[in-house]
Write an enzyme that holds these catalytic residues in place. Structure first.
Site, PDB file in Angstrom:
ATOM      1  N   ASP A 189      14.687  13.333  18.193  1.00  0.00           N
ATOM      2  CA  ASP A 189      15.381  12.214  18.817  1.00  0.00           C
ATOM      3  C   ASP A 189      14.373  11.497  19.714  1.00  0.00           C
ATOM      4  O   ASP A 189      14.044  11.990  20.797  1.00  0.00           O
ATOM      5  CB  ASP A 189      16.569  12.761  19.613  1.00  0.00           C
ATOM      6  CG  ASP A 189      17.254  11.681  20.436  1.00  0.00           C
ATOM      7  OD1 ASP A 189      16.811  10.510  20.392  1.00  0.00           O
ATOM      8  OD2 ASP A 189      18.234  12.010  21.125  1.00  0.00           O
ATOM      9  N   GLN A 192      14.322   8.232  23.966  1.00  0.00           N
ATOM     10  CA  GLN A 192      13.737   8.066  25.311  1.00  0.00           C
ATOM     11  C   GLN A 192      12.213   8.133  25.286  1.00  0.00           C
ATOM     12  O   GLN A 192      11.581   8.131  26.347  1.00  0.00           O
ATOM     13  CB  GLN A 192      14.279   9.155  26.260  1.00  0.00           C
ATOM     14  CG  GLN A 192      15.750   9.059  26.563  1.00  0.00           C
ATOM     15  CD  GLN A 192      16.124   7.841  27.414  1.00  0.00           C
ATOM     16  OE1 GLN A 192      15.271   7.217  28.045  1.00  0.00           O
ATOM     17  NE2 GLN A 192      17.395   7.500  27.432  1.00  0.00           N
ATOM     18  N   LYS A 215      16.416   0.214  23.497  1.00  0.00           N
ATOM     19  CA  LYS A 215      15.820   0.814  24.706  1.00  0.00           C
ATOM     20  C   LYS A 215      14.333   0.477  24.784  1.00  0.00           C
ATOM     21  O   LYS A 215      13.669   0.817  25.752  1.00  0.00           O
ATOM     22  CB  LYS A 215      15.965   2.343  24.667  1.00  0.00           C
ATOM     23  CG  LYS A 215      17.400   2.857  24.801  1.00  0.00           C
ATOM     24  CD  LYS A 215      17.388   4.352  25.004  1.00  0.00           C
ATOM     25  CE  LYS A 215      18.655   5.042  24.569  1.00  0.00           C
ATOM     26  NZ  LYS A 215      19.803   4.818  25.436  1.00  0.00           N
ATOM     27  N   CYS A 354      25.933  11.412  28.631  1.00  0.00           N
ATOM     28  CA  CYS A 354      26.098  11.939  27.256  1.00  0.00           C
ATOM     29  C   CYS A 354      25.323  13.235  27.095  1.00  0.00           C
ATOM     30  O   CYS A 354      24.751  13.493  26.025  1.00  0.00           O
ATOM     31  CB  CYS A 354      25.666  10.921  26.207  1.00  0.00           C
ATOM     32  SG  CYS A 354      26.542   9.368  26.334  1.00  0.00           S
TER      33      CYS A 354
END
Ligand SMILES: Cc1ncc(COP(=O)(O)O)c(C=O)c1O
Length: 399
Positions: A189, A192, A215, A354
């Site tokens: 993932d 970020q 993002k 989350c």
């Protein structure tokens, strides 16, 4: 920094934006690219042969090439999605047939729900084990614990590239090495990570990586799933319909190759064109400059928060972590902290981010926290205003 700040029309001296972890604000050039599309060639892609349609298709596909080059991938390995969540769900859908009863799927306790729920659901549906790797006392992924969980029946290892609460970055190459040793697929993932650090998919050696475009300075409604060409070649798409088939007959259909196979229906053309421009923005600023600025500012933020009585910071001191800090102020609910800061023009996020299992695991009060996340345009004055704001909030609540 003044130069960079002037590239973001949403910024002004009144505004302190400290929520880039949720979504980044957009540089003017990205907004201009989107506007140019809607004003000058607002056609659909991969359909018409007239000039608007050709221009739209050209820029849409050029954005794919830019993304591929940014992450060192091949173009056919880059699938446009609406967000990182969709990409992770698509990865789980493609890997679905490879997971059976008694197999194991491993995630970590650091995961955002987007990289937790698709795997929990898949494991439940298939009767597979759902195993959650732990973190060290400092908040880094516990590699020894992960290794112990890597049994020969492990089929998928899904791990974040950077925690959205603690900011910690797992040792990604080691994770991939351990998983590949037992023949498991690795899904990362990168939501970020991409906005802060260079990604090289070839060097990492994973099978899928999902990103949020929004993002990383691109418009809302943009995301990217990178997958290995050999897996995407025969994978099952989540959606079926227009633009993703080679041929449809009364008795069946043949799927198109990747990436079209996975992009059914009309895509977010303006958003993707903006994403292409966001890639140019990132390259022009440079990951090195971003990393250096953000590391310095995160250190400043970390130290500044330490001076506030009753404030607890989560995660380790800034080293090998991205530019965000989650915290709580004793005696004040995180939503109240964020609301009062908002009234002062300081925008931070509050809630479970989350990541409910992580908040529960860490025993964080209310199961929620406040999070300040930094980007290239933030300054030490922004941090000073945050600290001053928190002091005022403490006064309001008499703590
Ligand atoms: C680590 C992480 N993964 C996944 C997501 C989900 O991203 P998106 O909102 O683009 O689906 C987020 C969003 O906050 C995140 O921080």
């Amino acid at each position: 920094m003044r130069d960079i700040r002037s590239e973001f029309p949403a910024l002004s001296d009144e505004v302190v934006y400290l929520d880039s972890g949720a979504t980044s604000i957009k540089p003017r050039r990205v907004l201009d690219a989107v506007r140019d599309y809607y004003e000058n060639f607002p056609a659909n892609v991969h359909r018409g042969g007239y000039p608007w349609a050709n221009r739209a298709t050209e820029l849409y596909e050029r954005a794919r090439k830019k993304v591929a080059s940014l992450i060192n991938a091949e173009s056919e390995e880059v699938i446009f999605t609406k967000n990182a969540t969709e990409g992770l769900n698509l990865a789980a859908h493609i890997l679905d047939p490879l997971v059976g009863e008694g197999d194991r799927i491993i995630v970590s306790i650091l995961e955002h729900h987007a990289n937790f729920l698709p795997w929990m659901r898949l494991a439940r549906r298939k009767g597979a084990e759902f195993s959650i790797a732990r973190i060290t006392a400092e908040g880094y992924l516990d590699l020894e614990d992960l290794e112990r969980r890597m049994t020969p029946n492990t089929k998928v290892v899904a791990i974040t590239m950077a925690s959205n609460v603690l900011g910690t970055i797992p040792p990604l190459r080691e994770v991939v090495k351990l998983a590949r040793r037992v023949g498991a697929y690795v899904v990362l993932d990168g939501a970020q990570y991409l906005p802060h650090r260079r990604v090289d998919v070839k060097a990492l050696g994973a099978h899928f990586i999902s990103f949020s475009g929004h993002k990383a300075f691109a418009p809302m409604g943009t995301g990217i799933l990178w997958g290995r060409a050999e897996i995407l070649r025969d994978g099952s798409p989540l959606l079926v319909g227009g633009s993703m088939i080679r041929h449809v007959r009364e008795d069946g259909y043949d799927l198109a190759d990747s990436p079209n196979r996975y992009e059914a229906g009309t895509p977010n053309v303006g958003g993707v064109i903006g994403l292409g421009e966001a890639v140019d923005f990132i390259l022009e600023v440079g990951y090195e400059r971003m990393a250096e600025h953000e590391a310095r500012l995160t250190e400043y933020l970390w130290e500044a928060l330490a001076d506030i009585p009753g404030l607890e910071r989560y995660g380790p001191p800034p080293k090998d972590r991205t530019s965000l800090v989650a915290f709580n102020v004793a005696g004040v609910h995180p939503h109240d902290v964020a609301w009062y800061l908002g009234e002062m023009g300081i925008m931070v996020r509050s809630g479970g981010h989350c990541a409910h299992p992580l908040h529960a695991h860490l025993g964080i009060p209310y199961g929620q926290s406040v999070r300040a996340s930094l980007s290239i345009f933030n300054t030490t004055e922004d941090v000073d205003r945050l600290v001053e704001g928190i002091r005022k909030v403490r006064k309001v609540f008499g703590v």
